[in-house]
Scaffold this motif. Structure first.
Motif, PDB file in Angstrom:
ATOM      1  N   ILE A 109      -8.558  10.002  -0.053  1.00  0.00           N
ATOM      2  CA  ILE A 109      -8.696   9.539  -1.432  1.00  0.00           C
ATOM      3  C   ILE A 109      -7.394   9.654  -2.222  1.00  0.00           C
ATOM      4  N   PRO A 110      -6.663  10.782  -2.160  1.00  0.00           N
ATOM      5  CA  PRO A 110      -5.411  10.843  -2.930  1.00  0.00           C
ATOM      6  C   PRO A 110      -4.383   9.796  -2.509  1.00  0.00           C
ATOM      7  N   VAL A 111      -4.338   9.474  -1.228  1.00  0.00           N
ATOM      8  CA  VAL A 111      -3.403   8.443  -0.762  1.00  0.00           C
ATOM      9  C   VAL A 111      -3.805   7.083  -1.327  1.00  0.00           C
ATOM     10  N   ALA A 112      -5.116   6.784  -1.284  1.00  0.00           N
ATOM     11  CA  ALA A 112      -5.594   5.524  -1.842  1.00  0.00           C
ATOM     12  C   ALA A 112      -5.304   5.444  -3.335  1.00  0.00           C
ATOM     13  N   GLN A 113      -5.495   6.553  -4.048  1.00  0.00           N
ATOM     14  CA  GLN A 113      -5.239   6.557  -5.487  1.00  0.00           C
ATOM     15  C   GLN A 113      -3.761   6.392  -5.796  1.00  0.00           C
ATOM     16  N   ALA A 114      -2.909   7.017  -4.983  1.00  0.00           N
ATOM     17  CA  ALA A 114      -1.469   6.884  -5.207  1.00  0.00           C
ATOM     18  C   ALA A 114      -1.019   5.437  -5.020  1.00  0.00           C
ATOM     19  N   LEU A 115      -1.571   4.764  -4.019  1.00  0.00           N
ATOM     20  CA  LEU A 115      -1.234   3.358  -3.801  1.00  0.00           C
ATOM     21  C   LEU A 115      -1.762   2.490  -4.937  1.00  0.00           C
ATOM     22  N   ALA A 116      -2.990   2.782  -5.376  1.00  0.00           N
ATOM     23  CA  ALA A 116      -3.568   2.001  -6.473  1.00  0.00           C
ATOM     24  C   ALA A 116      -2.747   2.154  -7.753  1.00  0.00           C
ATOM     25  N   GLU A 117      -2.295   3.364  -8.032  1.00  0.00           N
ATOM     26  CA  GLU A 117      -1.485   3.602  -9.227  1.00  0.00           C
ATOM     27  C   GLU A 117      -0.167   2.827  -9.179  1.00  0.00           C
ATOM     28  N   ARG A 118       0.387   2.709  -7.978  1.00  0.00           N
ATOM     29  CA  ARG A 118       1.686   2.049  -7.853  1.00  0.00           C
ATOM     30  C   ARG A 118       1.563   0.536  -8.010  1.00  0.00           C
ATOM     31  N   TYR A 119       0.418  -0.015  -7.691  1.00  0.00           N
ATOM     32  CA  TYR A 119       0.270  -1.474  -7.696  1.00  0.00           C
ATOM     33  C   TYR A 119      -0.788  -1.903  -8.715  1.00  0.00           C
ATOM     34  N   GLN A 120      -0.479  -1.676  -9.994  1.00  0.00           N
ATOM     35  CA  GLN A 120      -1.372  -2.070 -11.073  1.00  0.00           C
ATOM     36  C   GLN A 120      -0.994  -3.407 -11.707  1.00  0.00           C
ATOM     37  N   ASP A 121       0.181  -3.899 -11.407  1.00  0.00           N
ATOM     38  CA  ASP A 121       0.623  -5.182 -11.961  1.00  0.00           C
ATOM     39  C   ASP A 121      -0.086  -6.305 -11.202  1.00  0.00           C
ATOM     40  N   ILE A 122      -0.992  -7.010 -11.873  1.00  0.00           N
ATOM     41  CA  ILE A 122      -1.794  -8.028 -11.193  1.00  0.00           C
ATOM     42  C   ILE A 122      -0.925  -9.188 -10.713  1.00  0.00           C
ATOM     43  N   ASP A 123       0.174  -9.475 -11.411  1.00  0.00           N
ATOM     44  CA  ASP A 123       1.083 -10.534 -10.946  1.00  0.00           C
ATOM     45  C   ASP A 123       1.745 -10.125  -9.633  1.00  0.00           C
ATOM     46  N   GLU A 124       2.101  -8.855  -9.527  1.00  0.00           N
ATOM     47  CA  GLU A 124       2.684  -8.367  -8.279  1.00  0.00           C
ATOM     48  C   GLU A 124       1.658  -8.426  -7.150  1.00  0.00           C
ATOM     49  N   LEU A 125       0.410  -8.049  -7.451  1.00  0.00           N
ATOM     50  CA  LEU A 125      -0.637  -8.127  -6.434  1.00  0.00           C
ATOM     51  C   LEU A 125      -0.813  -9.562  -5.957  1.00  0.00           C
ATOM     52  N   ASP A 126      -0.827 -10.503  -6.899  1.00  0.00           N
ATOM     53  CA  ASP A 126      -0.972 -11.910  -6.527  1.00  0.00           C
ATOM     54  C   ASP A 126       0.204 -12.370  -5.670  1.00  0.00           C
ATOM     55  N   ASP A 127       1.379 -11.891  -5.992  1.00  0.00           N
ATOM     56  CA  ASP A 127       2.566 -12.302  -5.246  1.00  0.00           C
ATOM     57  C   ASP A 127       2.522 -11.750  -3.817  1.00  0.00           C
ATOM     58  N   ILE A 128       2.075 -10.511  -3.663  1.00  0.00           N
ATOM     59  CA  ILE A 128       1.945  -9.934  -2.314  1.00  0.00           C
ATOM     60  C   ILE A 128       0.879 -10.683  -1.528  1.00  0.00           C
ATOM     61  N   GLY A 129      -0.215 -11.044  -2.195  1.00  0.00           N
ATOM     62  CA  GLY A 129      -1.239 -11.865  -1.559  1.00  0.00           C
ATOM     63  C   GLY A 129      -2.221 -11.081  -0.719  1.00  0.00           C
ATOM     64  N   ASP A 130      -2.966 -11.810   0.104  1.00  0.00           N
ATOM     65  CA  ASP A 130      -4.035 -11.222   0.907  1.00  0.00           C
ATOM     66  C   ASP A 130      -3.488 -10.200   1.889  1.00  0.00           C
ATOM     67  N   ILE A 131      -4.071  -9.007   1.854  1.00  0.00           N
ATOM     68  CA  ILE A 131      -3.633  -7.953   2.764  1.00  0.00           C
ATOM     69  C   ILE A 131      -4.731  -6.901   2.846  1.00  0.00           C
ATOM     70  N   ASP A 132      -4.953  -6.375   4.040  1.00  0.00           N
ATOM     71  CA  ASP A 132      -5.959  -5.339   4.262  1.00  0.00           C
ATOM     72  C   ASP A 132      -5.272  -4.000   4.465  1.00  0.00           C
ATOM     73  N   VAL A 133      -5.585  -3.032   3.592  1.00  0.00           N
ATOM     74  CA  VAL A 133      -5.077  -1.675   3.722  1.00  0.00           C
ATOM     75  C   VAL A 133      -6.267  -0.751   3.962  1.00  0.00           C
ATOM     76  N   HIS A 134      -6.279  -0.057   5.095  1.00  0.00           N
ATOM     77  CA  HIS A 134      -7.400   0.801   5.489  1.00  0.00           C
ATOM     78  C   HIS A 134      -6.896   2.216   5.745  1.00  0.00           C
ATOM     79  N   ILE A 135      -7.636   3.215   5.228  1.00  0.00           N
ATOM     80  CA  ILE A 135      -7.202   4.605   5.337  1.00  0.00           C
ATOM     81  C   ILE A 135      -8.318   5.467   5.915  1.00  0.00           C
ATOM     82  N   SER A 136      -8.009   6.226   6.973  1.00  0.00           N
ATOM     83  CA  SER A 136      -8.950   7.176   7.581  1.00  0.00           C
ATOM     84  C   SER A 136      -8.370   8.576   7.503  1.00  0.00           C
TER      85      SER A 136
END
Length: 591
Positions: free
Chosen positions: A453-480
């Protein structure tokens, strides 16, 4: 959606009463801990790192609004630890540098179940009674048996569907429930089924994967694959039949499981999954299944053949909800994009429906400050209201830990967006960088090596700019959080696996995994790109990987860039591996 028959209702209620008696005898000392353990596990009750955990079965992901409200009540009234238990948990968390553990919360899993992490065992029987009152239970959500059967969340409504898989999933659910031959397998056993051309159910990653297909004559049948799985040894399932007539599917699965039950290893749980048997025996396993199938059909009389009448009976239970069977809506254009945020939501969260006047809407449960897939009691209640108001009282849990409303009139999309936005459920990140799949990890799970969970939250915090998310595009990030792979890191375009090194948390990064959907391509496990990273290094490493993608990607038709997975496959791992390793803290490199 399917409604329980009187037999179904009586069965689940009697099972709840049986569990109440077992719990009472354990509490009084008449049942030992060793005797009670398998009984609670057979009903979905685990004991995890801090407290008991309940896993509730959600067959093929479908939930009614009444069931959502019951889950909300469980979260509010029962998912509360005692003061001493919670204090102990917080002390343990403080040592890990994390002090917040949510309570009164339900968690959506990657196999479309629902979990609660704090319910005291003393209240377990009351919870089972409440579940039974809305046709729910925890049967076969644990143990070496055939588990909850998962499905494509768009089943019955998808535009690319060959046939609705839900009637077959329901028939298999009824058939496998407490089936004595399937109750004590060498290891747990998972089945996924889809009826669409796009494999949104990740069937090739399951012990048995079923895809509805039609042959050259137009006849309906199943493509049957066996032996997929993640864990310590990720494997893609082997196709045993390209086409099996639909009415023989249960006879064939019986042959598959019977051979596994006969030869599967029981001396080593790490080598007990059917994938190990399929790999070790190869064509011999296939031949044995075919021989067993012939015996079932020719000598035993094919006892589990699905008749047309039985299929019709179950199919009749999957009619659209009454509130969306009206045909007065015109197949008009979608509601106007009155704002940029609504336009993004329409593009990212709304999918076409087999009925032109309807849409399939995905609500995001990936929100800043919350674990992926977590829902509070209040959110579950409000979700039930949304389902009643906009989707005929039905919602569905997705493989990616979100919620789908499958029966939304196109004319009500703007109203739904406004209502979902007020609840924080209208994030336009579906399929993007912050739509992260993650297991509960070391915050809750006793098996985990590290926290997810902390790793997922750290990634989410870093990528809050929706324009940046759109630019990166479709991608699957999975954490176990461990090698058991409940976060499905093997199938992520970017996968993160928690590992233990001298009592400290470290993380491996894998690249190039795929779940088998059209967006990802052929199912395959990702490859580890080097030594492990510290938790603090993971976001930097992934940022470097994404920066490399943006440098190397090529323009394609209609002005779009190639997707991350396409660039990775074109140029290979090396540039991404070099970028990730360059982001390390050199003083903390794990050899």
């Amino acid at each position: 959606m399917y409604r329980y028959t009187e037999f179904d209702k009586a069965f689940v209620k009697s099972r709840a009463a049986q569990f109440r008696d077992q719990l009472k005898r354990w509490q009084s000392g008449q049942l030992s801990e060793d005797d009670f353990r398998p009984l609670r596990l057979q009903n979905g009750w685990y004991v995890q790192r801090h407290a008991p955990m309940l896993r509730v079965a959600v067959p093929y992901g479908e939930l009614s609004s009444a069931q959502l409200r019951a889950l909300a009540r469980i979260a509010r009234e029962y998912d509360t630890p005692t003061e001493s238990v919670y204090r102990s948990a917080m002390e343990a968390q403080a040592k890990l540098g994390s002090t917040q553990l949510p309570t009164n919360t339900a968690h959506f899993t990657t196999r479309t179940n629902v979990q609660f992490n704090w319910i005291p065992l003393a209240k377990a029987a009351d919870v089972m009674d409440l579940l039974a009152s809305v046709d729910m239970h925890g049967i076969q959500t644990s143990g070496n048996c055939i588990r909850n059967i998962s499905c494509d969340e768009r089943a019955g409504v998808a535009v690319d569907e060959i046939a609705d898989p839900r009637p077959f999933a329901e028939l298999m659910r009824q058939w496998t429930t407490l089936h004595p031959e399937f109750a004590y397998l060498p290891r747990k056993f998972k089945i996924a089924v889809t009826g669409a051309t796009d494999d949104r159910a990740a069937t090739d990653w399951h012990d048995v994967g079923l895809r509805l297909v039609r042959n050259s004559s137009g006849d309906l049948g199943f493509r049957v694959s066996v032996g997929g799985g993640m864990g310590r040894t990720p494997m893609i399932a082997t196709v045993l039949r390209e086409f099996l007539p639909w009415n023989q599917i249960m006879n064939y699965i019986e042959a598959v499981v019977r051979v596994y039950n006969r030869y599967g290893r029981r001396d080593n749980k790490y080598k007990a999954r059917i994938k190990i048997l399929v790999k070790a025996e190869g064509q011999r396993y296939v031949a044995d299944v075919e021989q067993e199938f012939r015996q079932i059909v020719e000598l035993d009389g094919a006892p589990h053949t699905i008749t047309q009448a039985e299929l019709d009976r179950v199919t009749a239970a999957f009619v659209p909800p009454e509130t969306v069977t009206e045909t007065t809506w015109s197949p008009q254009a979608d509601a106007p994009a009155v704002s940029d945020r609504f336009a993004r939501w329409m593009r990212q969260n709304v999918a076409p429906h087999r009925e032109p006047a309807l849409r399939i809407v995905t609500l995001s449960f990936k929100r800043l400050g919350h674990a992926p897939g977590d829902a509070s009691a209040e959110q579950l209640e409000r979700l039930a209201d949304l389902a009643d108001r906009f989707s005929g009282g039905e919602a569905r849990v997705t493989h990616s830990q979100n919620i789908v409303l499958p029966w939304v009139p196109a004319s009500k999309l703007f109203a739904l967006w406004e209502a979902a936005s007020a609840l924080g459920l209208a994030s336009t990140n579906i399929g993007l960088m912050t739509d992260i799949i993650a297991c509960p990890g070391g915050d809750f799970c006793a098996l985990a090596n590290a926290r997810s969970i902390p790793v997922a939250q750290a990634l989410a915090e870093r990528y809050q700019d929706i324009d940046e998310l759109d630019d990166i595009g479709d991608i699957d990030v999975h954490i176990s959080g461990c090698i058991n792979s409940c976060g499905h890191h093997h199938s992520g375009h970017i996968g993160v696996l928690g590992v233990d090194k001298d009592g400290k948390e470290w993380y491996q990064i894998t690249l190039g995994g795929a779940d088998g959907s059209q967006a990802s391509g052929t199912a395959q496990p990702g490859k580890v790109i080097g030594p492990s990273f510290s938790a603090a290094e993971v976001p930097d490493a992934i940022e470097a990987i994404l920066g490399t993608y943006r440098d190397l990607r090529e323009h394609q038709e209609q002005g779009r860039y190639e997707r991350f997975i396409e660039t990775l496959r074109r140029v290979g791992l090396d540039p991404f591996k070099a970028a990730a390793n360059g982001a390390r803290n050199k003083d903390e490199v794990l050899a």
